[in-house]
Motif scaffolding. Sequence first.
Motif, PDB file in Angstrom:
ATOM      1  N   LYS A 145      -5.075  -7.817   4.308  1.00  0.00           N
ATOM      2  CA  LYS A 145      -3.685  -7.564   4.695  1.00  0.00           C
ATOM      3  C   LYS A 145      -3.013  -8.893   5.006  1.00  0.00           C
ATOM      4  O   LYS A 145      -3.663  -9.822   5.488  1.00  0.00           O
ATOM      5  CB  LYS A 145      -3.632  -6.671   5.923  1.00  0.00           C
ATOM      6  N   ALA A 146      -1.717  -8.956   4.748  1.00  0.00           N
ATOM      7  CA  ALA A 146      -0.963 -10.179   4.999  1.00  0.00           C
ATOM      8  C   ALA A 146       0.296  -9.855   5.789  1.00  0.00           C
ATOM      9  O   ALA A 146       0.890  -8.787   5.620  1.00  0.00           O
ATOM     10  CB  ALA A 146      -0.590 -10.857   3.687  1.00  0.00           C
ATOM     11  N   ALA A 175       3.827   1.411   4.912  1.00  0.00           N
ATOM     12  CA  ALA A 175       3.335   0.527   3.861  1.00  0.00           C
ATOM     13  C   ALA A 175       2.884  -0.808   4.445  1.00  0.00           C
ATOM     14  O   ALA A 175       3.449  -1.309   5.405  1.00  0.00           O
ATOM     15  CB  ALA A 175       4.417   0.304   2.820  1.00  0.00           C
ATOM     16  N   GLN A 176       1.830  -1.369   3.851  1.00  0.00           N
ATOM     17  CA  GLN A 176       1.291  -2.649   4.283  1.00  0.00           C
ATOM     18  C   GLN A 176       1.286  -3.617   3.106  1.00  0.00           C
ATOM     19  O   GLN A 176       1.223  -3.208   1.953  1.00  0.00           O
ATOM     20  CB  GLN A 176      -0.132  -2.482   4.804  1.00  0.00           C
ATOM     21  N   SER A 231       0.841  -1.190   0.000  1.00  0.00           N
ATOM     22  CA  SER A 231       0.000   0.000   0.000  1.00  0.00           C
ATOM     23  C   SER A 231       0.874   1.237   0.000  1.00  0.00           C
ATOM     24  O   SER A 231       2.008   1.217   0.468  1.00  0.00           O
ATOM     25  CB  SER A 231      -0.907   0.014   1.230  1.00  0.00           C
ATOM     26  N   GLY A 232       0.373   2.301  -0.513  1.00  0.00           N
ATOM     27  CA  GLY A 232       1.114   3.552  -0.478  1.00  0.00           C
ATOM     28  C   GLY A 232       0.964   4.212   0.883  1.00  0.00           C
ATOM     29  O   GLY A 232       0.086   3.884   1.668  1.00  0.00           O
TER      30      GLY A 232
END
Length: 187
Positions: A153-154, A141-142, A136-137
């Motif tokens: 999400k991981a 970050a995710q 993700s931005g």
Amino acid sequence: MTAAEFIAWALWPIVALFVGLLATIRHPKVRLFVMAASIGTFIVYFVLGLFYWRSSIAGVTDFYLFGLMFSLTMFGLALRRLTNGGNKSPQLSTWKLVAALILGAGGTWVSASTLYSDYAEPRLVIEGRVDNVRWSGGRIAQHLVDIGGHTVKATTPVYDRLKLRPYVRAEIGRGSNYIFNIEYLGN
């Protein structure tokens, strides 16, 4: 079990050990030594947590538990200062205490509702092919993946395995939206 999982699982027993030691030790020099050891351990865990809290589900849970305890402490201290004799210190004005009270209540709500949704409610089960594996931005970050049309999400080890885009069945926590359990069905 990875090293990050072991470190995350060992956090709360270490906290309980230090709390128990500080509550029972009366000798001033030994108590000072235990206090210094506990502060050093907290600093090490805090720094490790900043970098590796997304390396395991235990780390994610520790993050939300730490947020819950910090928010409850902020709320309690602000409430105590506001109700117990008013604001007697010149460095903290009443509006700052009210802001701390509101932030503490909000942080408590977010952390507690996330933990409740992850562990008390049934998990969302999704089956499908992994698509759109990405970061993700933003500042923090995710790891994000799409499974069967749902963006989830991981953790880092799961994210690395999902880059191969397998067909999976995943259990997703309803609060944090992290993959808690994953079963690889095919490729």
